[in-house]
Write a protein that holds these residues in place. Sequence first.
Motif, PDB file in Angstrom:
ATOM      1  N   GLN A  44      36.234 -84.848-139.920  1.00 27.20           N
ATOM      2  CA  GLN A  44      36.636 -85.410-138.629  1.00 27.20           C
ATOM      3  C   GLN A  44      37.938 -84.797-138.136  1.00 27.20           C
ATOM      4  N   GLU A  45      38.874 -84.554-139.039  1.00 25.92           N
ATOM      5  CA  GLU A  45      40.135 -83.925-138.632  1.00 25.92           C
ATOM      6  C   GLU A  45      39.893 -82.516-138.107  1.00 25.92           C
ATOM      7  N   ARG A  46      38.999 -81.770-138.763  1.00 31.33           N
ATOM      8  CA  ARG A  46      38.672 -80.422-138.274  1.00 31.33           C
ATOM      9  C   ARG A  46      37.993 -80.488-136.909  1.00 31.33           C
ATOM     10  N   GLN A  47      37.107 -81.471-136.722  1.00 29.18           N
ATOM     11  CA  GLN A  47      36.432 -81.610-135.435  1.00 29.18           C
ATOM     12  C   GLN A  47      37.424 -81.987-134.336  1.00 29.18           C
ATOM     13  N   ASN A  59      33.486 -89.185-150.907  1.00 27.01           N
ATOM     14  CA  ASN A  59      32.732 -88.966-149.670  1.00 27.01           C
ATOM     15  C   ASN A  59      33.564 -89.309-148.444  1.00 27.01           C
ATOM     16  N   GLN A  60      34.334 -90.385-148.529  1.00 30.43           N
ATOM     17  CA  GLN A  60      35.174 -90.771-147.392  1.00 30.43           C
ATOM     18  C   GLN A  60      36.257 -89.731-147.137  1.00 30.43           C
ATOM     19  N   LYS A  61      36.842 -89.186-148.183  1.00 26.86           N
ATOM     20  CA  LYS A  61      37.856 -88.142-148.002  1.00 26.86           C
ATOM     21  C   LYS A  61      37.245 -86.904-147.348  1.00 26.86           C
ATOM     22  N   GLN A  62      36.023 -86.552-147.753  1.00 23.36           N
ATOM     23  CA  GLN A  62      35.353 -85.410-147.147  1.00 23.36           C
ATOM     24  C   GLN A  62      35.062 -85.674-145.678  1.00 23.36           C
ATOM     25  N   GLN A  63      34.612 -86.899-145.359  1.00 24.44           N
ATOM     26  CA  GLN A  63      34.340 -87.254-143.969  1.00 24.44           C
ATOM     27  C   GLN A  63      35.606 -87.200-143.126  1.00 24.44           C
ATOM     28  N   ILE A  64      36.715 -87.680-143.678  1.00 22.91           N
ATOM     29  CA  ILE A  64      37.987 -87.646-142.950  1.00 22.91           C
ATOM     30  C   ILE A  64      38.398 -86.200-142.685  1.00 22.91           C
ATOM     31  N   ALA A  65      38.236 -85.339-143.674  1.00 20.27           N
ATOM     32  CA  ALA A  65      38.589 -83.926-143.497  1.00 20.27           C
ATOM     33  C   ALA A  65      37.716 -83.286-142.413  1.00 20.27           C
ATOM     34  N   GLU A  88      34.798 -92.960-152.459  1.00 24.52           N
ATOM     35  CA  GLU A  88      36.128 -92.475-152.074  1.00 24.52           C
ATOM     36  C   GLU A  88      36.098 -90.972-151.799  1.00 24.52           C
TER      37      GLU A  88
END
Length: 75
Positions: A49-52, A41-47, A39
């Motif tokens: 992706q949002e920045r990208q 790691n997924q939150k970090q990935q989402i963050a 969970e």
Amino acid sequence: MRDEWYAAVVVAFIVAILIMFGLGLRRGRRVQATNEQIETNQKQQIAIQERQIALHERQVAALERIADNLERRHV
């Protein structure tokens, strides 16, 4: 003799159930810890992706402004 054997089987069955329960609790804690890590790691990935996505949107806006300015110069 049979009563002693039945008692031993019942005790062995109860011990086996308790061991399985204890191992299940340990495994459950490990699975929960793993799920929490997933969970995080997924939150970090989402963050990320949002920045990208925000960066790409700014790049597209900048390219559109450049294209508009170039069109105005050539008209």
